[in-house]
Design a protein around this motif. Structure first.
Motif, PDB file in Angstrom:
ATOM      1  N   PRO A   1       0.921  -1.121   0.034  1.00 61.74           N
ATOM      2  CA  PRO A   1       0.092   0.079   0.141  1.00 61.74           C
ATOM      3  C   PRO A   1       0.696   1.373   0.040  1.00 61.74           C
ATOM      4  O   PRO A   1       1.798   1.271   0.680  1.00 61.74           O
ATOM      5  CB  PRO A   1      -0.778  -0.196   1.224  1.00 61.74           C
ATOM      6  CG  PRO A   1      -0.997  -1.512   1.756  1.00 61.74           C
ATOM      7  CD  PRO A   1       0.412  -2.192   1.045  1.00 61.74           C
ATOM      8  N   GLY A   2       0.475   2.191  -0.961  1.00 57.43           N
ATOM      9  CA  GLY A   2       1.230   3.559  -0.958  1.00 57.43           C
ATOM     10  C   GLY A   2       2.546   3.211  -1.994  1.00 57.43           C
ATOM     11  O   GLY A   2       3.012   4.567  -2.504  1.00 57.43           O
ATOM     12  N   GLU A   3       2.693   2.186  -2.352  1.00 60.65           N
ATOM     13  CA  GLU A   3       3.816   2.168  -3.392  1.00 60.65           C
ATOM     14  C   GLU A   3       3.644   2.601  -4.921  1.00 60.65           C
ATOM     15  O   GLU A   3       2.448   2.058  -5.311  1.00 60.65           O
ATOM     16  CB  GLU A   3       4.357   0.488  -3.413  1.00 60.65           C
ATOM     17  CG  GLU A   3       5.351   0.081  -4.544  1.00 60.65           C
ATOM     18  CD  GLU A   3       5.984  -1.072  -4.313  1.00 60.65           C
ATOM     19  OE1 GLU A   3       6.852  -1.569  -5.139  1.00 60.65           O
ATOM     20  OE2 GLU A   3       5.423  -1.922  -3.569  1.00 60.65           O
ATOM     21  N   LYS A   4       4.229   3.048  -5.494  1.00 57.83           N
ATOM     22  CA  LYS A   4       4.110   3.456  -7.071  1.00 57.83           C
ATOM     23  C   LYS A   4       4.860   2.273  -7.566  1.00 57.83           C
ATOM     24  O   LYS A   4       5.762   2.112  -7.387  1.00 57.83           O
ATOM     25  CB  LYS A   4       4.655   4.743  -7.273  1.00 57.83           C
ATOM     26  CG  LYS A   4       4.013   5.954  -6.379  1.00 57.83           C
ATOM     27  CD  LYS A   4       2.631   6.078  -6.442  1.00 57.83           C
ATOM     28  CE  LYS A   4       2.070   7.397  -5.761  1.00 57.83           C
ATOM     29  NZ  LYS A   4       2.514   7.653  -4.243  1.00 57.83           N
ATOM     30  N   LEU A   5       4.193   1.889  -8.611  1.00 52.05           N
ATOM     31  CA  LEU A   5       4.708   0.609  -9.630  1.00 52.05           C
ATOM     32  C   LEU A   5       4.523   0.760 -10.646  1.00 52.05           C
ATOM     33  O   LEU A   5       3.106   0.875 -11.164  1.00 52.05           O
ATOM     34  CB  LEU A   5       3.892  -0.906  -8.956  1.00 52.05           C
ATOM     35  CG  LEU A   5       4.471  -2.106  -9.414  1.00 52.05           C
ATOM     36  CD1 LEU A   5       6.085  -2.138  -9.231  1.00 52.05           C
ATOM     37  CD2 LEU A   5       3.690  -3.219  -8.995  1.00 52.05           C
ATOM     38  N   ASN A   6       5.326   0.849 -11.724  1.00 59.61           N
ATOM     39  CA  ASN A   6       5.272   0.976 -13.181  1.00 59.61           C
ATOM     40  C   ASN A   6       5.117  -0.225 -13.838  1.00 59.61           C
ATOM     41  O   ASN A   6       5.994  -1.204 -13.391  1.00 59.61           O
ATOM     42  CB  ASN A   6       6.398   1.860 -13.549  1.00 59.61           C
ATOM     43  CG  ASN A   6       6.502   3.192 -13.250  1.00 59.61           C
ATOM     44  OD1 ASN A   6       5.517   3.679 -12.880  1.00 59.61           O
ATOM     45  ND2 ASN A   6       7.718   3.663 -13.111  1.00 59.61           N
TER      46      ASN A   6
ATOM     47  N   GLY B   1     -12.163   1.340 -11.878  1.00 57.49           N
ATOM     48  CA  GLY B   1     -11.931   0.268 -11.321  1.00 57.49           C
ATOM     49  C   GLY B   1     -10.421  -0.226 -10.883  1.00 57.49           C
ATOM     50  O   GLY B   1      -9.675   0.336 -11.252  1.00 57.49           O
ATOM     51  N   THR B   2     -10.249  -1.103  -9.828  1.00 58.60           N
ATOM     52  CA  THR B   2      -9.253  -1.315  -9.292  1.00 58.60           C
ATOM     53  C   THR B   2      -8.978  -3.003  -9.446  1.00 58.60           C
ATOM     54  O   THR B   2      -9.736  -3.803 -10.069  1.00 58.60           O
ATOM     55  CB  THR B   2      -8.985  -1.394  -7.506  1.00 58.60           C
ATOM     56  OG1 THR B   2     -10.041  -1.874  -7.189  1.00 58.60           O
ATOM     57  CG2 THR B   2      -9.412   0.186  -7.431  1.00 58.60           C
ATOM     58  N   PHE B   3      -7.730  -3.239  -9.557  1.00 63.88           N
ATOM     59  CA  PHE B   3      -7.367  -4.626  -9.582  1.00 63.88           C
ATOM     60  C   PHE B   3      -6.497  -5.136  -8.542  1.00 63.88           C
ATOM     61  O   PHE B   3      -5.850  -4.238  -7.728  1.00 63.88           O
ATOM     62  CB  PHE B   3      -6.735  -5.070 -10.943  1.00 63.88           C
ATOM     63  CG  PHE B   3      -5.300  -4.172 -11.276  1.00 63.88           C
ATOM     64  CD1 PHE B   3      -4.055  -5.177 -10.871  1.00 63.88           C
ATOM     65  CD2 PHE B   3      -5.219  -2.869 -11.402  1.00 63.88           C
ATOM     66  CE1 PHE B   3      -3.023  -4.474 -11.108  1.00 63.88           C
ATOM     67  CE2 PHE B   3      -4.079  -2.360 -11.718  1.00 63.88           C
ATOM     68  CZ  PHE B   3      -2.948  -3.137 -11.475  1.00 63.88           C
ATOM     69  N   GLY B   4      -6.027  -6.481  -8.427  1.00 64.26           N
ATOM     70  CA  GLY B   4      -5.246  -6.891  -7.269  1.00 64.26           C
ATOM     71  C   GLY B   4      -3.915  -7.561  -7.936  1.00 64.26           C
ATOM     72  O   GLY B   4      -4.182  -8.146  -8.789  1.00 64.26           O
ATOM     73  N   ILE B   5      -3.122  -7.390  -7.248  1.00 61.45           N
ATOM     74  CA  ILE B   5      -1.780  -7.911  -7.507  1.00 61.45           C
ATOM     75  C   ILE B   5      -1.584  -9.009  -6.255  1.00 61.45           C
ATOM     76  O   ILE B   5      -0.881  -8.792  -5.178  1.00 61.45           O
ATOM     77  CB  ILE B   5      -0.583  -7.201  -7.526  1.00 61.45           C
ATOM     78  CG1 ILE B   5      -0.621  -6.274  -8.639  1.00 61.45           C
ATOM     79  CG2 ILE B   5       0.880  -7.980  -7.749  1.00 61.45           C
ATOM     80  CD1 ILE B   5       0.590  -5.349  -8.971  1.00 61.45           C
TER      81      ILE B   5
ATOM     82  N   ARG C   1      -4.600   0.474  -8.158  1.00 61.45           N
ATOM     83  CA  ARG C   1      -5.267   1.447  -8.944  1.00 61.45           C
ATOM     84  C   ARG C   1      -4.495   2.092  -9.963  1.00 61.45           C
ATOM     85  O   ARG C   1      -3.063   2.120  -9.815  1.00 61.45           O
ATOM     86  CB  ARG C   1      -5.965   2.506  -8.230  1.00 61.45           C
ATOM     87  CG  ARG C   1      -5.266   3.697  -7.846  1.00 61.45           C
ATOM     88  CD  ARG C   1      -5.765   4.998  -7.101  1.00 61.45           C
ATOM     89  NE  ARG C   1      -5.124   5.917  -6.414  1.00 61.45           N
ATOM     90  CZ  ARG C   1      -4.662   6.909  -7.201  1.00 61.45           C
ATOM     91  NH1 ARG C   1      -4.952   7.124  -8.649  1.00 61.45           N
ATOM     92  NH2 ARG C   1      -4.048   7.807  -6.709  1.00 61.45           N
ATOM     93  N   VAL C   2      -4.933   2.247 -11.099  1.00 65.46           N
ATOM     94  CA  VAL C   2      -4.026   2.620 -12.297  1.00 65.46           C
ATOM     95  C   VAL C   2      -4.101   4.150 -12.121  1.00 65.46           C
ATOM     96  O   VAL C   2      -5.157   4.840 -11.951  1.00 65.46           O
ATOM     97  CB  VAL C   2      -4.778   2.307 -13.683  1.00 65.46           C
ATOM     98  CG1 VAL C   2      -3.837   3.013 -14.840  1.00 65.46           C
ATOM     99  CG2 VAL C   2      -4.832   0.824 -13.815  1.00 65.46           C
ATOM    100  N   ARG C   3      -2.788   4.739 -12.016  1.00 62.79           N
ATOM    101  CA  ARG C   3      -2.889   6.283 -11.988  1.00 62.79           C
ATOM    102  C   ARG C   3      -2.536   7.013 -13.039  1.00 62.79           C
ATOM    103  O   ARG C   3      -3.325   7.914 -13.302  1.00 62.79           O
ATOM    104  CB  ARG C   3      -1.429   6.273 -11.081  1.00 62.79           C
ATOM    105  CG  ARG C   3      -1.651   5.807  -9.540  1.00 62.79           C
ATOM    106  CD  ARG C   3      -0.086   6.357  -8.784  1.00 62.79           C
ATOM    107  NE  ARG C   3      -0.395   7.776  -8.479  1.00 62.79           N
ATOM    108  CZ  ARG C   3       1.140   8.393  -8.992  1.00 62.79           C
ATOM    109  NH1 ARG C   3       1.982   7.921  -9.576  1.00 62.79           N
ATOM    110  NH2 ARG C   3       1.033   9.707  -8.603  1.00 62.79           N
TER     111      ARG C   3
ATOM    112  N   SER D   1       1.429   3.371 -14.728  1.00 58.80           N
ATOM    113  CA  SER D   1       1.991   3.548 -13.347  1.00 58.80           C
ATOM    114  C   SER D   1       0.577   3.339 -12.439  1.00 58.80           C
ATOM    115  O   SER D   1      -0.379   3.643 -12.752  1.00 58.80           O
ATOM    116  CB  SER D   1       2.359   4.793 -12.894  1.00 58.80           C
ATOM    117  OG  SER D   1       1.539   5.832 -13.263  1.00 58.80           O
ATOM    118  N   THR D   2       0.929   2.464 -11.468  1.00 60.43           N
ATOM    119  CA  THR D   2      -0.133   2.106 -10.641  1.00 60.43           C
ATOM    120  C   THR D   2       0.341   2.296  -9.080  1.00 60.43           C
ATOM    121  O   THR D   2       1.450   2.793  -8.871  1.00 60.43           O
ATOM    122  CB  THR D   2      -0.245   0.565 -10.618  1.00 60.43           C
ATOM    123  OG1 THR D   2       0.577  -0.064 -10.275  1.00 60.43           O
ATOM    124  CG2 THR D   2      -0.560   0.070 -11.991  1.00 60.43           C
ATOM    125  N   GLU D   3      -0.584   2.214  -8.057  1.00 60.17           N
ATOM    126  CA  GLU D   3      -0.436   2.789  -6.660  1.00 60.17           C
ATOM    127  C   GLU D   3      -1.115   1.699  -5.903  1.00 60.17           C
ATOM    128  O   GLU D   3      -2.374   1.372  -6.100  1.00 60.17           O
ATOM    129  CB  GLU D   3      -0.934   4.017  -6.586  1.00 60.17           C
ATOM    130  CG  GLU D   3      -0.815   4.489  -4.916  1.00 60.17           C
ATOM    131  CD  GLU D   3      -1.218   5.990  -4.758  1.00 60.17           C
ATOM    132  OE1 GLU D   3      -0.797   6.437  -3.750  1.00 60.17           O
ATOM    133  OE2 GLU D   3      -2.038   6.441  -5.399  1.00 60.17           O
TER     134      GLU D   3
END
Length: 209
Positions: free
Chosen positions: A16-21, A41-45, A61-63, A77-79
Motif C-alpha cells: 500500500p502506498g507504493e508506486k509501481l510501473n 476500477g481497481t485490480f489485485g496483485i 489502482r491505475v494512476r 503507473s499504478t499505486e
C-alpha cells in the motif's frame, strides 16, 4: 464483507502506498487494464511465490496510462491501496481472459505515529555502510511499507511483512532483519577494504623483540 477483484498475479510484493510501473503486454492483462481505465476500477496483485499463490496481495489502482504501443501493449503507473486475502479464485473469470476472485481486506492497525527510533538508527547505519542515500518520509504512514523494499528482504520475507496487520509488528520485523544483515554488510565492507589494500605499499613500523 467479500468483494470481487480481477487478479494480476506477479512474482513480487506490492505494498500500500507504493508506486509501481508496469508494462502490460499479455492479452488477458491488456483486457483487465483496459476495463480498469474505462471504469475507474481497481485490480489485485496477489503475490506468486514458490509456484503458488499463498493467499494475500495488494489492491492497485491505475494512476496513469503513459503510452499505448502499436501492438496493443501499454505502459502504466499504478499505486497500492489495501492488503487483501483471497477467498476464492477463478481462472479465468467467466467471459473474461483474466483470473479473479472474491477477496477480504485485511485490517490495518496503524498503532505507531512515528517510526521506532531503533529502526531509523539501523536504517541510517545500513545506508551509511552501503554509502547509498535513501530518502524516506518519517511522517508518512505506514512507515514500514516505505522501506520494506530497501533493506534486502527476501521475497518470502517481503510477503510475510505484507501479512502483518500491526505497524508495530512490521517495524519489529524490520528491526530483527536489520540486526542480522548489518553485521554481514559490515564484514563485507571490511573485506572489500582489505582487498583494496592488497598489492599496495604499506608503511609498517618495525617490531621490537
Amino acid at each position: 464483507m467479500s468483494v470481487f477483484l480481477p487478479f494480476f498475479p506477479l512474482n513480487l510484493v506490492a505494498y500500500p502506498g507504493e508506486k509501481l510501473n508496469l508494462h502490460i503486454f499479455e492479452e488477458r492483462y491488456r483486457q483487465l487494464i483496459n476495463e480498469c481505465l474505462e471504469s475507474g476500477g481497481t485490480f489485485g496483485i496477489p503475490t506468486y511465490l514458490d509456484n503458488r499463490l499463498p493467499g494475500c496481495g495488494t489492491e492497485m489502482r491505475v494512476r496513469t496510462l503513459h503510452e499505448r504501443h502499436p501492438d496493443g501493449s501499454m505502459d502504466i503507473s499504478t499505486e497500492g491501496l489495501r492488503v487483501f486475502r483471497i477467498d476464492s479464485f477463478d481462472n479465468p473469470v467467466a467471459d473474461k481472459l483474466y483470473a479473479g476472485g472474491e477477496i477480504t481486506y485485511l485490517p490495518e492497525e496503524t498503532d505507531l505515529i512515528r517510526p521506532l527510533p531503533q529502526l531509523t538508527e539501523l536504517l541510517d547505519k545500513l545506508y551509511g555502510l552501503l554509502a547509498t542515500p535513501v530518502a524516506y518520509d518519517r511522517e508518512k504512514k505506514p512507515f514500514s511499507f516505505q522501506v520494506a523494499h530497501k533493506v534486502g528482504l527476501s521475497l518470502q520475507d517481503e510477503y510475510e511483512l505484507l501479512t502483518l496487520s500491526h505497524e508495530s509488528a512490521r517495524q519489529q520485523f524490520l528491526i530483527q532483519h536489520l540486526q542480522k544483515v548489518i553485521p554481514v554488510v559490515s564484514e563485507m565492507e571490511q573485506t572489500k577494504s582489505r582487498i583494496r589494500m592488497n598489492g599496495h605499499f604499506k608503511n609498517l613500523d618495525p617490531l621490537n623483540f
